[in-house]
Design an enzyme around this catalytic site. Structure first.
Site, PDB file in Angstrom:
ATOM      1  N   GLU A   1       0.825  -1.209   0.000  1.00  0.00           N
ATOM      2  CA  GLU A   1       0.000   0.000   0.000  1.00  0.00           C
ATOM      3  C   GLU A   1       0.863   1.264   0.000  1.00  0.00           C
ATOM      4  OE1 GLU A   1      -1.190  -2.967   1.524  1.00  0.00           O
ATOM      5  OE2 GLU A   1      -2.276  -2.832  -0.353  1.00  0.00           O
TER       6      GLU A   1
ATOM      7  N   ASN B   1      -0.140  -7.400  -4.115  1.00  0.00           N
ATOM      8  CA  ASN B   1      -0.797  -6.586  -5.131  1.00  0.00           C
ATOM      9  C   ASN B   1       0.174  -5.614  -5.809  1.00  0.00           C
ATOM     10  OD1 ASN B   1      -1.092  -5.265  -2.332  1.00  0.00           O
ATOM     11  ND2 ASN B   1      -1.422  -3.548  -3.711  1.00  0.00           N
TER      12      ASN B   1
ATOM     13  N   ASP C   1      -6.918  -5.359  -5.201  1.00  0.00           N
ATOM     14  CA  ASP C   1      -5.990  -5.608  -4.097  1.00  0.00           C
ATOM     15  C   ASP C   1      -5.999  -7.076  -3.685  1.00  0.00           C
ATOM     16  OD1 ASP C   1      -4.155  -5.128  -1.960  1.00  0.00           O
ATOM     17  OD2 ASP C   1      -5.815  -5.003  -0.552  1.00  0.00           O
TER      18      ASP C   1
END
Lengths: 613, 161
Positions: free
Chosen positions: A215, A298, A340
């Site tokens: 992230e 991801n 994701d």
């Protein structure tokens, strides 16, 4: 239901299971022979050493095959209802406790979330008093770049050392007896948002670790450190040119789309390949093939329109030679990930008979909602069946190996897509399943959530989130936010399912006593019958459970079951971080689905150990 | 008090109101002074708060703090402040960072921008007046607009979302 199970040890030292039953399937195919290859490691070891191994718990997944299956039989379906607490131990910390305790030589080792203390408890004494505590002093700034609470998923034991990772990107090895630091390796840079939360795997004299930070636009890698001194043996990135990814002449992927030079660059827009493919989940190991298997996270950012292409080698699985790190094959669960859907979940190594032929496979319950069976020698997909309701994709095309996305649910710039199932956190997140060779069943803890997602422009600013999405999560079909599901691996269908009001975020454990253990977010630790899911016993712990249950034989010769309770993680961050549910997008939408958790549990880490009276 | 003065009273009141309104719409084209005490003028200025809202998304603040509910970072719409909730304290937190994970922004935003973000952060829990707080959102709805929020933070665990 199976009437009879026969266990035998074959010449190689691994367990074989021949089922002799009355089911139609068994009559139809005498083919049901399942071998847990992970135990091949014991091939040269005497039976008593193997028994000793089963009394202990030296890595979170129990064995290299990641079965989380224990052959201990003292606790059974008929006496589990009498389990009582043997002792408890408070960690004194209020963040998510995701780790599995370890048991080695009469000592229990507990790794905590940040600041990543390591506690050693003496199991030979009443009440298991503290032997020592190790404090690695991680940088407190790491807490600000931990995407999903400041968790740690456990340690591993090898060569008289306990090895684990710290949130600020270090791997530390601690002498298992004295608690003194043996070595530490600084691998991650928190200034870029690079943390480490996974449990390492020790195999072939190496410590295998990978980074978190999907992230934060962190480029994912896996590294092998020499267990003796922590020096780097090899490091492979999961994006970028072949030389970085350790793709060479031994790379033989099954499907065409992975062949060609520098696909980790070409499957991205120019210059955009430096983001994602992190390694924060589970690694399995096949000593006979000399290969490790791990999933990649991801691609960054979540906004898919900023990274056209398949985004190799993210959201897939690599097989690598453990000694050299060279890639053998790769398969991508979710090409051009839209949701994701990190591919980091556990892969359980099994030898099965598939369509009349013996196959070496791995079974992988994936975040995108399918249970995959892959040939672990070649990377071919043999099967992929949904274990939950899925509308984000239609199916997995077994010919091309590609996931077939559902265009109606495709995320993209300038639109909000409603009711995508499963969510960003997945049909099943990192919480590991367990597999029993006695039942042939995979025991799956998982969620039942859907989401609305809006893609927005993500700006890359070093050390800050690189996401580009507004998300609202919510309960899935039926309203139950989670379930515990028994999945027949060969028949590829649900045998039984227990609907849970909250997502199930703990690991699972199954024993030869046919008892399955798992915990719930509202703090119940449960024992259920492996055959039918019937609740045998439950105990209410002080906080919510997102840990991994283990079992061992104590110095007194009796079987114990241990679990860490302590709410947190992405799912429990509303409690640990005091998030505000008036913002439906808080914690990437998770708060909207877990709005009532603060009413149900309080934060606080505590170890619970149970035994029969 | 003279009759003339009493007659002028409403006029003074209207003028005072107009002046207050002027501050809401005020644009500072020189940034030498941030007010007295520094920063207070920003949280009384709708333009500064609106600019802060834009920067809050653009500079990835929302990546950690979401739309006020928090995530990796703490919630900003509630009444709990780790490092203080006055605009001057928020400004310092943004400018210099904090040791448990808040990065320093002094080399990434101008002083003016940091004050604007701090002013917007004050609006998230409605610690600015109703007419200054933003009343709409360009993104997917995350909840009530800042101007419609209550300052009290009583969570009742009502019906499921």
């Amino acid at each position: 239901m199976l009437k009879e199970n026969h266990f035998s040890r074959n010449r190689s030292g691994s367990f074989s299971l021949g089922r002799k039953g009355t089911t139609a399937m068994n009559l139809r195919s005498a083919s049901v022979l399942i071998v847990i290859s992970g135990l091949l490691a014991l091939a040269a070891v005497s039976v008593s050493a193997a028994d000793d191994e089963n009394a202990q718990w030296v890595r979170p997944a129990k064995d290299f095959a990641s079965t989380r299956y224990s052959p201990l039989t003292e606790i059974t379906t008929s006496n589990a209802n009498r389990l009582i607490p043997a002792f408890t131990f408070s960690t004194g910390l209020k963040h998510g406790h995701e780790a599995a305790p370890l048991v080695v030589n009469g000592t229990m080792y507990v790794v905590t979330p940040f600041p990543n203390f390591l506690y050693a408890l003496d199991l030979t004494k009443p009440g298991a008093p503290l032997k020592w505590k190790f404090d690695p002093h991680p940088d407190p700034a790491a807490q600000g770049v931990a995407c999903c609470d400041t968790v740690n998923r456990g340690a591993a034991y090898g060569d008289s050392k306990i090895v684990y990772n710290t949130l600020d990107g270090q791997t530390v090895a601690v002498d298992a007896v004295t608690g003194k630091e043996a070595w530490r390796a600084h691998l991650g840079d928190i200034k870029r948002g690079e943390t480490i939360t996974m449990a390492p795997l020790i195999a072939d004299g190496k410590v295998l670790v990978g980074n978190s930070g999907g992230e934060f636009g962190v480029r994912g890698w896996i590294a092998a450190l020499n267990l003796s001194d922590g020096s780097l043996a090899w490091k492979a990135f999961n994006t970028g040119p072949d030389k970085d990814v350790l793709i060479g002449s031994s790379f033989k992927p099954f499907y065409l789309q992975y062949r060609g030079k520098d696909m980790g660059v070409k499957s991205w827009p120019p210059g955009r390949w430096k983001y994602g493919g992190n390694v924060w989940g589970w690694i399995s190991y096949d000593p006979a093939l000399h290969l490790i298997y791990y999933g990649t996270g991801n691609p960054g950012p979540w906004n898919p329109d900023q990274r056209a292409g398949d985004n190799l080698w993210t959201t897939g699985i690599f097989a690598r030679d453990v000694t050299t790190g060279q890639a053998r094959w790769y398969y991508q669960w979710s090409p051009h990930d839209l949701y994701d859907h990190d591919g980091i979940n556990e892969s359980i190594i099994l030898d099965i008979v598939w369509k009349g032929k013996p196959r070496k496979v791995l079974v992988h319950p994936e975040r995108n909602g399918y249970v995959y069976i892959l040939d672990r020698v070649t990377g071919e997909v043999l099967a992929a069946k949904p274990f939950v309701f899925i509308n984000s994709s239609i199916r997995v095309d077994l010919k091309s190996g590609r996931l077939v996305p559902n265009p109606a649910k495709a995320t993209g710039m300038g639109k909000t897509v409603y009711d995508i199932c499963p969510t960003a956190s997945g049909a099943k997140d990192w919480e590991p399943s367990a597999y029993s060779p006695r039942t042939g069943i995979l025991y799956l803890p998982h969620a039942n959530l859907c989401m609305d997602e809006e893609s927005i422009t993500a700006n890359y600013i070093k050390g800050t989130p690189y996401v580009g999405a507004n998300v609202r999560q919510k309960p899935g079909r039926g309203g139950n936010r989670g379930a515990f599901t028994a999945w027949d691996v060969l028949k590829q269908k649900i045998v039984w399912e227990t609907k849970e009001p909250l997502p199930v975020w703990s690991g699972a454990l199954v024993t030869a006593g046919d008892v399955v253990f798992y915990g719930t977010l509202d703090g119940w630790f449960k024992a259920v019958d492996a055959h039918n899911g019937k609740l045998l016993w439950r105990f209410k712990t002080e906080s919510g459970i997102i840990g991994q249950p283990i079992t061992y034989r104590g110095p007194d010769g009796h079987q114990y079951v241990a679990i860490l309770s302590g709410i947190g993680g992405w799912i429990g961050s509303i409690v640990t971080n005091s998030l505000d549910p008036r913002d439906k997008t808080a914690a990437l939408g998770m708060v909207n689905a877990m709005y009532d958790l603060p009413k149900l549990v309080r934060a606080g880490g505590r170890l619970y150990v149970f035994r029969l009276p | 008090m003279s009759f003339a003065f009493r007659k002028a009273m409403p006029v003074f009141a209207v003028v005072a109101l107009l002046l207050a309104g002027c501050e809401r719409e005020k644009r500072d084209f020189h940034t030498a002074s941030a007010g007295n005490p520094p920063g207070d003028s920003y949280q009384r200025n709708a333009y500064a708060v609106a600019q802060g809202k834009r920067l809050f998304g653009w500079m990835n603040c929302s990546g950690c703090h979401s739309h006020g509910g928090g995530g990796m970072g703490p919630a900003l719409m509630d009444d709990r402040w780790i490092y203080g909730g006055k605009i001057q304290q928020i400004y310092r937190t943004i400018r210099d960072g904090r040791r448990n994970g808040m990065p320093a922004w002094k080399n990434r935003m101008t002083d003016e921008e940091i004050w604007q973000v701090a002013a917007f952060v004050r609006s998230m829990g409605r610690y600015v007046s109703k007419d200054v707080a933003p009343s709409r959102d360009d993104a997917m709805q995350s909840g009530k607009a800042e101007s419609r929020r209550e300052r009290t933070n009583v969570i009742t665990w009502g019906p499921p979302p």
